[in-house]
Design a protein around this motif. Structure first.
Motif, PDB file in Angstrom:
ATOM      1  N   LYS A 148      -4.700   1.908 -11.242  1.00 59.29           N
ATOM      2  CA  LYS A 148      -4.712   1.366  -9.566  1.00 59.29           C
ATOM      3  C   LYS A 148      -3.551   0.420  -9.285  1.00 59.29           C
ATOM      4  N   ASP A 149      -2.882   0.022 -10.094  1.00 60.56           N
ATOM      5  CA  ASP A 149      -1.774  -0.814 -10.051  1.00 60.56           C
ATOM      6  C   ASP A 149      -0.401  -0.211  -9.765  1.00 60.56           C
ATOM      7  N   THR A 150      -0.561   1.208  -9.773  1.00 58.99           N
ATOM      8  CA  THR A 150       0.817   2.003  -9.774  1.00 58.99           C
ATOM      9  C   THR A 150       0.771   2.482  -8.156  1.00 58.99           C
ATOM     10  N   CYS A 206       1.865   7.311  -5.658  1.00 57.36           N
ATOM     11  CA  CYS A 206       2.243   6.143  -6.983  1.00 57.36           C
ATOM     12  C   CYS A 206       3.660   5.788  -7.204  1.00 57.36           C
ATOM     13  N   ILE A 246       0.383  -0.681 -17.475  1.00 51.52           N
ATOM     14  CA  ILE A 246       0.079  -1.141 -16.014  1.00 51.52           C
ATOM     15  C   ILE A 246      -1.241  -0.266 -15.764  1.00 51.52           C
ATOM     16  N   GLY A 247      -2.222  -0.953 -15.297  1.00 52.74           N
ATOM     17  CA  GLY A 247      -3.367  -0.237 -14.728  1.00 52.74           C
ATOM     18  C   GLY A 247      -3.075   0.753 -13.774  1.00 52.74           C
ATOM     19  N   ARG A 253       6.084   2.975 -12.606  1.00 49.64           N
ATOM     20  CA  ARG A 253       4.973   2.296 -12.965  1.00 49.64           C
ATOM     21  C   ARG A 253       3.782   3.090 -13.579  1.00 49.64           C
TER      22      ARG A 253
END
Ligand SMILES: Cc1cc2nc3c(=O)[nH]c(=O)nc-3n(C[C@H](O)[C@H](O)[C@H](O)COP(=O)(O)OP(=O)(O)OC[C@H]3O[C@@H](n4cnc5c(N)ncnc54)[C@H](O)[C@@H]3O)c2cc1C
Length: 409
Positions: free
Chosen positions: A405-407, A392, A402-403, A396
């Motif tokens: 999974k978006d990290t 990750c 920030i979700g 982020r």
């Protein structure tokens, strides 16, 4: 007897294994041996709603009593399996009977670690593992003002929260320098210590219990708990929650390999090919984490039971799940996913002051585990990321807007 499958221990694993065996097509005899009086039940509510008196015992049952009514199913309760002979494939029971098995599953769970200080056998000193334990505690609670909980792990803290909600004066004595020290980062320990303090629970860390004292009026009953250094805490009732030990004696005496539990391979098979083990008593290899683990959680009990049942029926299914666990204390729902072995940093997502945040455990940039406090969204996303060994972006990750999974890098 051909096709006779025996399950020793009538807990969470037993109920699920029976279900999976039947669903998997096993039509032969299944006998479950349980030394408690109840049909298989869920233990988590014991330190929570059941202790609070908010649930009837029937609500704990994993499956209704009718589930066990089947011509080829026998549930033998109040009976102990005393001896296992793996060469003759027999198990002897405390009622004098001896059963011949084709395959056997050890689902013997754990037993509370006992405190060995003077006064440990006084009336009013309790452990909490079974319905019978809670019945004994509940019978005394109405006349109790001061509760002392020895041990600041999950069970101790859950008992503390429940007793506080029942209006008791509650003290927790923890010998380590922080609560839940075996499983969570210092940041989470601090958060929980403060949350309990806000509710009026008195937590003392580095408090090693040295003796339990009786009252002068009633010499057989607890009145105080003393810690090393001489501090004394009034106690009308004591609950000891200092960990558990896997129940391995039956397996060990039979010559089955044991090490911190009954050693099984990834197929839930012990060192004897016709004997399997699952749940709290089993020590299994975690392929994801590259080491052997013994887990004490409902999810592990159910999932291992499914794998064991499939393999007892001849499959070659591997058990390698990302573990998860929960704990309820006051209005805080803690969901832990993954194992934080060898983490080298933690990153918090969200503000602990909001009572909704997560603690991410990382090795380098690899996500190992998450503690999610009132943050189910992170919990849902974390499992897959951990399973897939995702790395990750740390900046982020620290931004909870920030979700999760978006990290991922
Ligand atoms: C108070 C409490 C709260 C918990 N809270 C949570 C939670 O919030 N979340 C979570 O994930 N997990 C929680 N757990 C853990 C969870 O309940 C266990 O992981 C789960 O019960 C394990 O199931 P099992 O079938 O392996 O063992 P158990 O359910 O313990 O069943 C084993 C059974 O085998 C019997 N037995 C042992 N030896 C013999 C013998 N020789 N002959 C016959 N019978 C025998 C035992 O008496 C017992 O009835 C909690 C446990 C407790 C005690």
């Amino acid at each position: 007897m051909k096709d006779h499958y025996v399950i020793v221990g009538a807990g969470q694993v037993a109920a699920q294994t029976l279900d999976s065996l039947r669903r998997g097509g096993h039509t032969g005899q299944v006998t479950i041996i349980g030394d408690e009086a109840e049909i298989p039940y869920q233990r988590p509510p014991l330190s929570k709603k059941f202790l609070a008196g908010e649930l009837a015992v029937e609500r704990l049952y994993v499956k209704p009593a009718t589930f066990y009514v089947h011509p080829n199913t026998e549930l033998r309760l109040g009976v102990r399996a005393e001896q296992l002979d793996i060469s003759r494939k027999t198990v002897s029971l405390s009622d004098g009977d001896e059963l011949l098995y084709e395959r056997l599953l050890l689902a013997t769970g754990t037993t509370p670690r006992k405190i060995t200080v003077p006064g440990n056998d006084l009336a009013g000193v309790h452990y909490l593992r079974s319905v019978a334990d809670v019945d004994r505690i509940r019978a005394e609670l109405p006349t109790v003002e001061h509760v002392v909980v020895i041990g600041g792990g999950y069970i101790g803290l859950e008992v503390a929260a429940t007793c506080r909600q029942l209006g008791k004066k509650v003290t927790v004595l923890e010998m380590a320098d922080r609560v839940m020290n075996r499983v969570v980062a210092p940041e989470i320990s601090t958060f929980y210590a403060e949350a309990h303090a806000k509710q009026g629970v008195h937590i003392h860390t580095q408090a090693l219990v040295s003796a339990i004292h009786a009252s002068t009026k009633n010499p057989g009953r607890v009145a105080a708990v003393e810690t090393l250094g001489g501090q004394s805490f009034p106690a009308d009732l004591v609950v000891v929650g200092i960990g558990v030990l896997p129940v391995t004696s039956l397996a060990a005496r039979a010559g089955i390999a044991c090490e911190n539990g009954i050693a099984v391979d990834e197929y839930c098979r012990t060192s004897d090919r016709d004997v399997f083990a699952a749940g709290d008593c089993a020590n299994h290899p975690s392929l994801r984490y590259g080491r052997r683990v013994r887990l004490e959680s409902v999810d592990n009990a159910f999932e291992q039971a499914k794998t064991a049942a499939a393999n007892m029926l001849g499959a070659s299914q591997i058990h390698d799940r990302i573990p998860w666990f929960w704990s309820d204390q006051f209005d805080l729902k803690l969901l832990i996913v993954g194992l934080n072995f060898d983490y080298d940093q933690v990153i918090l997502r969200g503000d602990p002051a909001s009572n909704s945040f997560s603690c991410c455990y990382l090795r380098g940039q690899e996500l190992l585990a998450l503690d999610c406090i009132n943050s189910p969204k992170d919990y849902m996303a974390a499992k897959k990321l951990i399973q897939d060994r995702q790395h990750c972006d740390l900046g982020r990750l620290a931004d909870s807007s920030i979700g999760l999974k978006d990290t991922v890098l």
